[in-house]
Design an enzyme around this catalytic site. Structure first.
Site, PDB file in Angstrom:
ATOM      1  N   GLU A 195       3.013  -4.547  -2.855  1.00 21.43           N
ATOM      2  CA  GLU A 195       2.609  -4.558  -1.451  1.00 21.43           C
ATOM      3  C   GLU A 195       2.685  -3.207  -1.138  1.00 21.43           C
ATOM      4  OE1 GLU A 195       0.941  -6.793   1.134  1.00 21.43           O
ATOM      5  OE2 GLU A 195       2.602  -8.655   0.779  1.00 21.43           O
ATOM      6  N   ASP A 196       1.670  -2.737  -0.116  1.00 26.89           N
ATOM      7  CA  ASP A 196       1.670  -1.535   0.451  1.00 26.89           C
ATOM      8  C   ASP A 196       2.570  -1.583   1.666  1.00 26.89           C
ATOM      9  OD1 ASP A 196       0.177  -3.123   2.192  1.00 26.89           O
ATOM     10  OD2 ASP A 196      -1.459  -1.756   2.409  1.00 26.89           O
ATOM     11  N   ILE A 197       2.609  -2.597   2.345  1.00 24.69           N
ATOM     12  CA  ILE A 197       3.581  -2.628   3.681  1.00 24.69           C
ATOM     13  C   ILE A 197       3.668  -3.900   3.943  1.00 24.69           C
ATOM     14  CG2 ILE A 197       1.684  -2.306   5.236  1.00 24.69           C
ATOM     15  CD1 ILE A 197       3.808  -0.803   6.846  1.00 24.69           C
ATOM     16  N   ASP A 243       4.552  -6.381   7.050  1.00 21.47           N
ATOM     17  CA  ASP A 243       4.770  -6.112   8.546  1.00 21.47           C
ATOM     18  C   ASP A 243       5.011  -7.462   8.830  1.00 21.47           C
ATOM     19  OD1 ASP A 243       4.094  -5.227  11.143  1.00 21.47           O
ATOM     20  OD2 ASP A 243       1.849  -5.438  11.033  1.00 21.47           O
ATOM     21  N   THR A 244       4.247  -8.306   9.343  1.00 27.46           N
ATOM     22  CA  THR A 244       4.549  -9.795  10.005  1.00 27.46           C
ATOM     23  C   THR A 244       4.996 -10.474   8.710  1.00 27.46           C
ATOM     24  OG1 THR A 244       2.416 -10.717   9.547  1.00 27.46           O
ATOM     25  CG2 THR A 244       2.742  -9.695  11.663  1.00 27.46           C
ATOM     26  N   GLY A 245       4.849 -10.219   7.575  1.00 25.44           N
ATOM     27  CA  GLY A 245       5.251 -10.899   6.386  1.00 25.44           C
ATOM     28  C   GLY A 245       4.068 -12.136   5.957  1.00 25.44           C
ATOM     29  N   THR A 289       1.232 -11.967   5.061  1.00 27.59           N
ATOM     30  CA  THR A 289       0.344 -11.863   3.388  1.00 27.59           C
ATOM     31  C   THR A 289       1.031 -12.227   2.493  1.00 27.59           C
ATOM     32  OG1 THR A 289      -0.846 -10.158   4.869  1.00 27.59           O
ATOM     33  CG2 THR A 289      -1.135 -10.118   2.195  1.00 27.59           C
ATOM     34  N   LYS A 306       8.505  -3.158   7.520  1.00 26.47           N
ATOM     35  CA  LYS A 306       8.300  -2.846   9.050  1.00 26.47           C
ATOM     36  C   LYS A 306       9.198  -4.435   9.575  1.00 26.47           C
ATOM     37  CE  LYS A 306       4.024  -1.326  10.686  1.00 26.47           C
ATOM     38  NZ  LYS A 306       3.067  -1.393  11.299  1.00 26.47           N
ATOM     39  N   ASP A 337      -5.053   2.596   5.191  1.00 28.76           N
ATOM     40  CA  ASP A 337      -6.098   2.755   5.969  1.00 28.76           C
ATOM     41  C   ASP A 337      -6.077   2.540   7.409  1.00 28.76           C
ATOM     42  OD1 ASP A 337      -6.604  -0.056   5.677  1.00 28.76           O
ATOM     43  OD2 ASP A 337      -8.455   0.329   6.190  1.00 28.76           O
TER      44      ASP A 337
HETATM   45  P1  5GP Z   1       1.517  -8.841   7.291  1.00 30.05           P
HETATM   46  O1  5GP Z   1       0.688  -9.747   6.553  1.00 30.05           O
HETATM   47  O2  5GP Z   1       3.008  -8.314   6.597  1.00 30.05           O
HETATM   48  O3  5GP Z   1       1.694  -8.603   8.549  1.00 30.05           O
HETATM   49  O4  5GP Z   1       0.431  -7.368   6.956  1.00 30.05           O
HETATM   50  C1  5GP Z   1       0.214  -6.843   5.608  1.00 30.05           C
HETATM   51  C2  5GP Z   1      -1.019  -6.009   5.862  1.00 30.05           C
HETATM   52  O5  5GP Z   1      -1.111  -5.512   7.131  1.00 30.05           O
HETATM   53  C3  5GP Z   1      -0.863  -4.828   4.776  1.00 30.05           C
HETATM   54  O6  5GP Z   1      -0.959  -5.202   3.514  1.00 30.05           O
HETATM   55  C4  5GP Z   1      -1.432  -3.881   5.465  1.00 30.05           C
HETATM   56  O7  5GP Z   1      -2.937  -3.910   4.875  1.00 30.05           O
HETATM   57  C5  5GP Z   1      -1.767  -4.223   7.088  1.00 30.05           C
HETATM   58  N1  5GP Z   1      -0.894  -3.434   7.775  1.00 30.05           N
HETATM   59  C6  5GP Z   1       0.179  -3.755   8.425  1.00 30.05           C
HETATM   60  N2  5GP Z   1       1.036  -2.738   8.941  1.00 30.05           N
HETATM   61  C7  5GP Z   1       0.100  -1.595   8.638  1.00 30.05           C
HETATM   62  C8  5GP Z   1       0.143  -0.183   9.179  1.00 30.05           C
HETATM   63  O8  5GP Z   1       1.117   0.312   9.872  1.00 30.05           O
HETATM   64  N3  5GP Z   1      -0.938   0.598   8.678  1.00 30.05           N
HETATM   65  C9  5GP Z   1      -1.619  -0.137   7.953  1.00 30.05           C
HETATM   66  N4  5GP Z   1      -2.763   0.675   7.532  1.00 30.05           N
HETATM   67  N5  5GP Z   1      -2.052  -1.219   7.489  1.00 30.05           N
HETATM   68  C10 5GP Z   1      -0.913  -2.042   7.990  1.00 30.05           C
END
Ligand code: 5GP
Length: 171
Positions: A96-98, A100-102, A104, A128, A156
């Protein structure tokens, strides 16, 4: 919105950390020929650099999930493209790139579990944790960051800035 003048994480620091992560993965997966399951689109630069630092033989596969629009996370995650190769009995490392909430990572893991892989681990360039909603902690983390919206190195903002060689904060 514009990007910060100075990077939050410089190119050299990213490359050094990727080298360390690859060494750890090589050690943990010795002889297991894991699948590197790359989350599109954001993780492609990270995955490409990580894969080329590994000594272990890996299989490269891709998955696409959609959860985000602009800077706000959506409440649901859809798998929009799944790997054709079977994950049954395979050791899968989700790249994964990041996280965040988890949401994905959680949705992809749930999707994968139907195929009964031998193991699933998550390797994220960025973590994060302050925004975590789903119960999901990556097994391998490049850098833990504060609650910034970041771009570059594959990440992006509305399709732009992925090509930046370092990580920048959108301000
Ligand atoms: P999650 O499902 O963990 O909230 O989010 C995962 C996806 O949200 C990441 O794969 C990414 O595409 C997007 N995302 C979350 N935080 C960021 C951020 O700070 N910058 C960008 N560009 N994308 C983010």
């Amino acid at each position: 919105m514009k990007i910060s003048e100075r990077p939050l994480i410089a190119t050299a620091a990213i490359q050094e950390r990727i080298h360390e992560l690859a060494a750890q993965i090589d050690k943990d997966y010795k002889g297991k020929h894991p699948v590197l399951l790359i989350t599109l689109s954001g993780a492609f630069f990270f995955a490409a650099d990580l894969a080329r630092q590994l000594h272990e033989t890996v299989q490269i596969e891709f998955i696409r999930a959609q959860s985000y629009s602009g800077t706000q996370p959506g409440p649901t995650v859809r798998i929009t493209s799944a790997p054709e190769a079977s994950m049954t009995n395979r050791h899968v490392i989700l790249i994964e790139d990041i996280v965040d909430t988890g949401r994905t990572a959680t949705a992809i893991i749930k999707h994968l579990q139907t195929q009964r892989p031998a193991s699933i681990a998550v390797c994220a360039l960025l973590d994060k944790p302050s925004r975590r909603a789903a119960n999901s902690t990556p097994d391998y983390v490049g850098f833990t960051i504060e609650n910034h919206f970041v771009v570059g190195f594959g990440l992006d903002y509305d399709g732009l800035y992925r090509q930046l060689p370092a990580i920048y904060v959108m301000t």
